[in-house]
Design a protein around this motif. Structure first.
Motif, PDB file in Angstrom:
ATOM      1  N   ILE A 149       0.834  -1.211   0.000  1.00 10.19           N
ATOM      2  CA  ILE A 149       0.000   0.000   0.000  1.00 10.19           C
ATOM      3  C   ILE A 149       0.865   1.257   0.000  1.00 10.19           C
ATOM      4  O   ILE A 149       0.535   2.246  -0.668  1.00 10.19           O
ATOM      5  N   ALA A 163       0.545   4.061  -2.801  1.00  9.79           N
ATOM      6  CA  ALA A 163       0.323   5.453  -2.410  1.00  9.79           C
ATOM      7  C   ALA A 163       1.382   6.365  -3.020  1.00  9.79           C
ATOM      8  O   ALA A 163       1.070   7.461  -3.496  1.00  9.79           O
ATOM      9  N   GLU A 191      -6.961   9.279   1.399  1.00  9.91           N
ATOM     10  CA  GLU A 191      -7.282   7.845   1.376  1.00  9.91           C
ATOM     11  C   GLU A 191      -8.710   7.678   1.885  1.00  9.91           C
ATOM     12  O   GLU A 191      -9.035   8.086   2.987  1.00  9.91           O
ATOM     13  N   ALA A 210      -0.402   3.876   3.445  1.00  5.80           N
ATOM     14  CA  ALA A 210      -0.631   4.994   2.533  1.00  5.80           C
ATOM     15  C   ALA A 210       0.057   6.249   3.043  1.00  5.80           C
ATOM     16  O   ALA A 210       0.664   7.002   2.269  1.00  5.80           O
ATOM     17  N   THR A 241      -6.796  10.641   5.653  1.00  3.57           N
ATOM     18  CA  THR A 241      -7.648   9.469   5.500  1.00  3.57           C
ATOM     19  C   THR A 241      -9.068   9.815   5.914  1.00  3.57           C
ATOM     20  O   THR A 241      -9.285  10.748   6.682  1.00  3.57           O
ATOM     21  N   LEU A 265      -6.604   2.229  -4.132  1.00  2.98           N
ATOM     22  CA  LEU A 265      -5.464   2.381  -3.216  1.00  2.98           C
ATOM     23  C   LEU A 265      -5.437   1.246  -2.195  1.00  2.98           C
ATOM     24  O   LEU A 265      -4.458   0.522  -2.088  1.00  2.98           O
TER      25      LEU A 265
END
Lengths: 476, 476
Positions: B138, B142, B156, B175, B183, B318
């Motif tokens: 991830i 990212a 995210e 990420a 996020t 993602l």
């Protein structure tokens, strides 16, 4: 059965800002109904296997904001003291309607419906999607893989490639419901009661002076459950002959070798050769296990070539739901009724318009038990042979429900006022239910390539309601 | 920083049967060294971003079998009482060597090395792979997405499509390290300290009599942080004009609208039109957020078409690491030294042979700071300009290290005797480290399509050791 407490903060931030908005505007106790559904069957297949319900219900029943949660939200500086007080006492008190886990379900169908107060039903969107999307995806992949394996046994091996620790646990649960009834994941064994399997890795073989010594050592410790990994050096020239030597030594002591495992090379060819060698040596009962990047397509082609594999270990491709149309399930959660009025997400494309209001989900079953089609209708609408039903993405396509069929409701109320109100089926029962449903699918629907598409329709009443709402929105 | 205790049973069953075997054979305290590495860079790219180290170290430090764990294993009926006693007192006391999180790493390189007693180093294989494979995957995705977005901000958004609840948390962490520093996942905000973002969904708009009322209500509750979702009915004819009306009303009260969000349609076209409308109306500072199935390729093409998006919300692609060469990272964990002897997994294909023994991982850096190549060498070998280095998959390809470069060790000892022995960098520092490393990659290596492949070599000493071991095995 939840291995850890699901945090109330396991949610997208916008759920909380919307809740705050509804609260400040006095709308948080409005009546609301949300449907969870997906628009495309995964894996370019014709079905999905519903899973995740018990996990979801346990989360809903236990949903609380802790003092730490409130303190964290307070520190963000976006929420009023009144709203934070409201969250401190927040309980989920809605009704939840769904089919039993293991039920075959299809695109456009409401898998799960939440009815209750707007704020409560909205808050849980993210967590419900997270739980149901992934377990349903994996249950579906497992059903496809087990289907390809026929009478062969499939083991779930994927923890090391799963998306985080719980990815592994949820995967084992979903896979079990879809038909893959054992796992390498010991935590899943403990928490979910799934049978665990496994013997040794290449590192075991490498930790001994030679392959034969490593096999002898393993068989000595586990004389009745040894599966020897035969591909560390040379499968047919070294691995299988050494395994046969150890099988003979075990037999001389009153034990039997359980199996050998192939983990590289041409598995169809190697399994046929290994089977022949084992049979010739007097070990027709020794099982052949195979692993290495297996999925439903590879297993299907191995079987078509006459491969002699008894047990398939499937890891990465199962737990990551790999393959075209895989990787994720695009479930969404949409408002279908609010404050006494049916709601529609409007769009110029009827294929993407949502299906408004409370609905029943009916399975139309032929006299021999085969599933004929599914129909969604309005809550108080009855459905019977002879009624006209419509394609939800193209209402010009219409057809009558044939004579002689039975119409069965697929969904039940599992939770009311936030309490689980009926006994949840054991995991075994969910898996049995799935297996029984798969046997009742029409011919061609289970095909791996270009499957026949199972028909999902909407009733006359639901079609009329949707048309009326669309016209109303387009006029405004 | 671990949101829940990682169970000691978060492991494949074969780790435990092997442990039992080593224990019964008196080998469990043999010296062993394992390397964790992958053979292919993900996403057909030229690099990966190392992540998951802190999570892994916390797991290792806290690793214990509880009484319930022992009781569960006992009930399986496969393990001796002596072995279960051994597990009851089990502690992980090995050394762990790795680069800092956020370091760019490449195929064949040991990301993480565990040195210690055979049983301890073996047991943790599955959990280490689970943690490092997913977070590294991830973080890499990212970095690719943030790279495609240039100066644009990426959020995210993926929790609802992540693989289980912790899939969402691990995704947010990975990420962040790769460069996506906010996020929607509130739990990740609380546990990891990542900034959380989000405003409202389509259901908010649908819960009001009309779009304008819904925008006014949201802006009234959050006057300084409103991002209005403008695509529920018609983006350019209804959504953007209504947002402009509300922006003016906010300004009249001394506030400014923060942004609008596009969630469907042609995002390049719509963003240009919306930017023009907002600018014309006197709102050049209002940000345009876009979401809907974004990934690095879509973002790249939107920017090439002159799209005017300030903030990209990226979810499914993602957190599931979608795309060719994605979905999972195929990290493996291999024995490279045992009981004082370097070990090699033999195969007739040199490309698949492991790299034996304890190693150093060296980054060769040009005078201007650009990374030139990485070289793996034996532990006590020195490396300097002029030394010959070899392609690990084809040792006939050799080349001299050029003059004027610096050779820097990439890895450090993070844990010794099972204790974390140095302060772990904060998540911000890991993300800064990653960003700084990306700037030092050679031209063309960060390209999305057919990137230039960064060179990874092995030293003369390591090549000679591997050749010697391969010959020895092939002779036997």
């Amino acid at each position: 059965m939840t291995p850890f407490r699901y945090s109330a903060l396991l949610t997208d931030f916008y759920e909380l800002t919307m809740l705050a908005g509804y609260f400040e505007k006095g709308m948080h106790e409005d009546e609301a109904v949300f449907d969870l559904f997906f628009r495309k069957n995964p894996f370019k297949g014709s079905y999905a296997v519903f899973a995740g319900l018990e996990t979801a219900l346990r989360y809903l029943e236990e949903l609380r904001f802790t003092d730490e949660d409130i303190a964290y939200l307070d520190a963000l500086g976006k929420f009023s003291a009144d709203f934070l007080d409201y969250l401190r006492d927040f309980r989920f008190r809605c009704k939840v309607i769904a089919p039993p886990e293991g039920t075959l379900i299809f695109n456009h169908e409401p898998l799960l419906t939440v009815e209750g107060k707007l704020a409560e039903a909205q808050l849980v969107e993210t967590a419900l999607l997270n739980i149901v999307n992934y377990q349903t995806l994996i249950a579906t992949k497992a059903a496809r893989i087990q289907g390809a394996a026929g009478d062969g046994v499939v083991l779930e091996f994927g923890l090391r490639r799963a998306h985080g620790p719980d990815g592994g646990l949820s995967a084992a649960r979903g896979a079990f419901i879809g038909g893959v009834r054992s796992t390498s994941n010991v935590w899943a064994g403990q928490v979910l009661g799934i049978e665990v399997k496994g013997t040794h890795a290449h590192s075991w073989v490498m930790a001994f002076a030679d392959e034969l010594s490593s096999f002898r050592a393993y068989a000595d410790v586990f004389p009745d459950s040894a599966v020897l990994l035969v591909d560390t050096y040379d499968t047919l020239r070294s691995g299988v002959p050494n395994a046969i030597t150890v099988a003979q030594e075990l037999r001389d002591k009153g034990h039997e070798l359980l199996g050998i495992r192939l983990d590289s090379g041409d598995l169809a060819y190697l399994s046929k050769q290994a089977r022949h060698m084992l049979d010739e040596a007097g070990f027709p009962e020794v099982k052949i296990v195979a692993s290495n990047e297996l999925d439903e397509y590879v297993i299907d082609s191995i079987r078509k070539e006459g491969g002699r594999i008894d047990i398939y270990g499937v890891g990465t491709n199962l737990v990551t739901a790999a393959g075209e149309g895989g990787g994720h399930l695009g479930g969404v959660y949409k408002l279908v009724r609010h404050a006494g009025r049916p709601k529609l997400k409007v769009t110029s494309d009827v294929a993407k318009a949502t299906l408004p209001d409370r609905k029943r989900l009916i399975r139309v079953v032929e006299p021999d038990g085969t599933f004929h089609q599914d129909v969604m209708c309005c809550e108080n609408e009855s459905l019977k042979p002879g009624d006209m039903v419509f394609d939800p993405t193209n209402p010009a396509h219409r057809k009558k429900i044939p004579e002689g069929v039975q119409c069965e409701d697929l969904r039940q109320v599992w939770m009311d006022d936030g309490k689980i109100k009926k006994e949840l089926p054991a995991l075994d029962a969910c898996a049995d239910h799935c297996a029984a449903q798969l046997k009742r699918m029409p011919n061609g629907c289970l095909r791996l390539y270009n499957p026949h598409i199972y028909k999902v329709s909407i009733s006359q009443g639901l079609n009329a309601l949707r048309s009326r709402l669309m016209e109303k929105y387009l006029e405004d």
